[in-house]
Design an enzyme around this catalytic site. Sequence first.
Site, PDB file in Angstrom:
ATOM      1  N   ASP A  75      -2.903 -18.184   1.582  1.00 14.24           N
ATOM      2  CA  ASP A  75      -4.053 -18.859   0.994  1.00 14.24           C
ATOM      3  C   ASP A  75      -4.571 -19.952   1.931  1.00 14.24           C
ATOM      4  O   ASP A  75      -5.783 -20.127   2.115  1.00 14.24           O
ATOM      5  CB  ASP A  75      -3.734 -19.409  -0.395  1.00 14.24           C
ATOM      6  CG  ASP A  75      -2.379 -20.091  -0.471  1.00 14.24           C
ATOM      7  OD1 ASP A  75      -1.608 -20.049   0.503  1.00 14.24           O
ATOM      8  OD2 ASP A  75      -2.086 -20.672  -1.534  1.00 14.24           O
ATOM      9  N   TYR A 125       0.813  -1.216   0.000  1.00 15.59           N
ATOM     10  CA  TYR A 125       0.000   0.000   0.000  1.00 15.59           C
ATOM     11  C   TYR A 125       0.846   1.265   0.000  1.00 15.59           C
ATOM     12  O   TYR A 125       0.351   2.345  -0.332  1.00 15.59           O
ATOM     13  CB  TYR A 125      -0.939   0.032   1.207  1.00 15.59           C
ATOM     14  CG  TYR A 125      -2.023  -1.021   1.201  1.00 15.59           C
ATOM     15  CD1 TYR A 125      -2.283  -1.786   0.067  1.00 15.59           C
ATOM     16  CD2 TYR A 125      -2.781  -1.272   2.327  1.00 15.59           C
ATOM     17  CE1 TYR A 125      -3.271  -2.755   0.057  1.00 15.59           C
ATOM     18  CE2 TYR A 125      -3.781  -2.233   2.336  1.00 15.59           C
ATOM     19  CZ  TYR A 125      -4.021  -2.969   1.201  1.00 15.59           C
ATOM     20  OH  TYR A 125      -5.002  -3.932   1.205  1.00 15.59           O
ATOM     21  N   LYS A 182       3.683 -15.421   2.262  1.00 13.90           N
ATOM     22  CA  LYS A 182       3.657 -16.164   1.004  1.00 13.90           C
ATOM     23  C   LYS A 182       5.098 -16.446   0.604  1.00 13.90           C
ATOM     24  O   LYS A 182       5.553 -16.137  -0.495  1.00 13.90           O
ATOM     25  CB  LYS A 182       2.915 -15.365  -0.073  1.00 13.90           C
ATOM     26  CG  LYS A 182       2.536 -16.164  -1.314  1.00 13.90           C
ATOM     27  CD  LYS A 182       1.571 -17.295  -1.030  1.00 13.90           C
ATOM     28  CE  LYS A 182       1.183 -17.999  -2.339  1.00 13.90           C
ATOM     29  NZ  LYS A 182       0.415 -19.235  -2.093  1.00 13.90           N
ATOM     30  N   ASP A 216     -10.864  -8.906   7.752  1.00 17.63           N
ATOM     31  CA  ASP A 216     -12.268  -8.783   7.361  1.00 17.63           C
ATOM     32  C   ASP A 216     -12.933 -10.151   7.292  1.00 17.63           C
ATOM     33  O   ASP A 216     -14.103 -10.308   7.654  1.00 17.63           O
ATOM     34  CB  ASP A 216     -12.388  -8.077   6.015  1.00 17.63           C
ATOM     35  CG  ASP A 216     -12.268  -6.564   6.139  1.00 17.63           C
ATOM     36  OD1 ASP A 216     -12.006  -6.086   7.260  1.00 17.63           O
ATOM     37  OD2 ASP A 216     -12.421  -5.868   5.126  1.00 17.63           O
ATOM     38  N   ASP A 246      -5.227  -6.911   5.862  1.00 19.67           N
ATOM     39  CA  ASP A 246      -6.448  -6.228   5.457  1.00 19.67           C
ATOM     40  C   ASP A 246      -7.521  -7.250   5.075  1.00 19.67           C
ATOM     41  O   ASP A 246      -8.681  -7.162   5.491  1.00 19.67           O
ATOM     42  CB  ASP A 246      -6.134  -5.319   4.264  1.00 19.67           C
ATOM     43  CG  ASP A 246      -7.252  -4.347   3.949  1.00 19.67           C
ATOM     44  OD1 ASP A 246      -8.300  -4.384   4.613  1.00 19.67           O
ATOM     45  OD2 ASP A 246      -7.080  -3.550   3.011  1.00 19.67           O
TER      46      ASP A 246
END
Length: 357
Positions: free
Chosen positions: A224, A141, A192, A252, A248
């Site tokens: 994942d 970001y 990852k 959620d 992020d």
Amino acid sequence: MNKKILLLPGDGIGPEIVSQAEKTISVLNAKYSAGIETESGAIGGAGYDQYGHPLPDETLSLARDCDAILLGAVGGPEYEELQRDLRPEKGLLGIRSELDLFANLRPATLYPQLIHASSLKPELISGLDMMIVRELTSGIYFGEPRGIDILEDGSRKGYNTLVYNEKEITRIAHVAFDTAMQRDRRLCSVDKANVLEVSGLWREVMETVGESYPEVELSHMYVDNAAMQLVKEPKQFDVIVTGNMFGDILSDAAAMLTGSIGMLASASLDSNAMGMYEPIHGSAPDIAGQNKANPVATILSVAMMMRYTLNAEELAMHIEKAVSSVLDNGLRTGDIMSSGMKLVSTDEMGDAIAGIL
């Protein structure tokens, strides 16, 4: 206590939910002599409307001069055509960066009264209580270079850069390990590393920092698989630590395990535990101004503020018990409504929690 809190209502339902949190703060002052002073500022779309920028200098000055910040939400469809650096979300990213609020704490705790509000089977989520620690001021970001270029053939190419340096990983690792030490002493680092070099470094640094915390059981999981495991067996997790983008998304997903994103608070802290507190949901423009929004996450953000920045654990517990009592009494906003419960408005929920408090 004599502390100053900056209120940033923002956009959409932000002003509605922050006003309910103000009721809670008023009770803390009146009944518990909390000594909290509040002032307000503009951020996001509200900042653009008033000052022409989503993070006005006036707001940033107020933020640097307060003890803690309570944020509502930013964003709305009316701002989507603005150039990217003037959109509301840039105000949120900007204040996090300017104040170096690098450590985001997002608890996912299931209130037993809401077990049937979750989409998962009760036996999978009963007793759920996890904490996600998200690095908040670096990663993709914020990485440079970024942009959209025009290629020789006239087509466009978009690109962003995922960057973490060792110091950034080390400091979020310490926050995560310290958090695990205060809980069940189990920490899962999500990355990852099988594909991304930056995740390889992330994993190495986590292992190195972990040597200073022999009491904490450190494990690693690819992002994942972590997403799958959150749905398959969520109670296997106690504390999760991960980077900005992965955090992020996963936080959620974890929010919905608890029945509604409207129930979950968050804290974004700097190295001295000065923090900005906010519900993890968005501005919900579809219900803005309709007195339908769930204010509980914002009120619980005040509880987190008491606990992590203002060192008032007793006040935090009072707020959390008041929320639980209101749920015991069967009061529900629309997002957590179920058969046999009483549907209430934003104002009514805020009044009920303040009344019990």
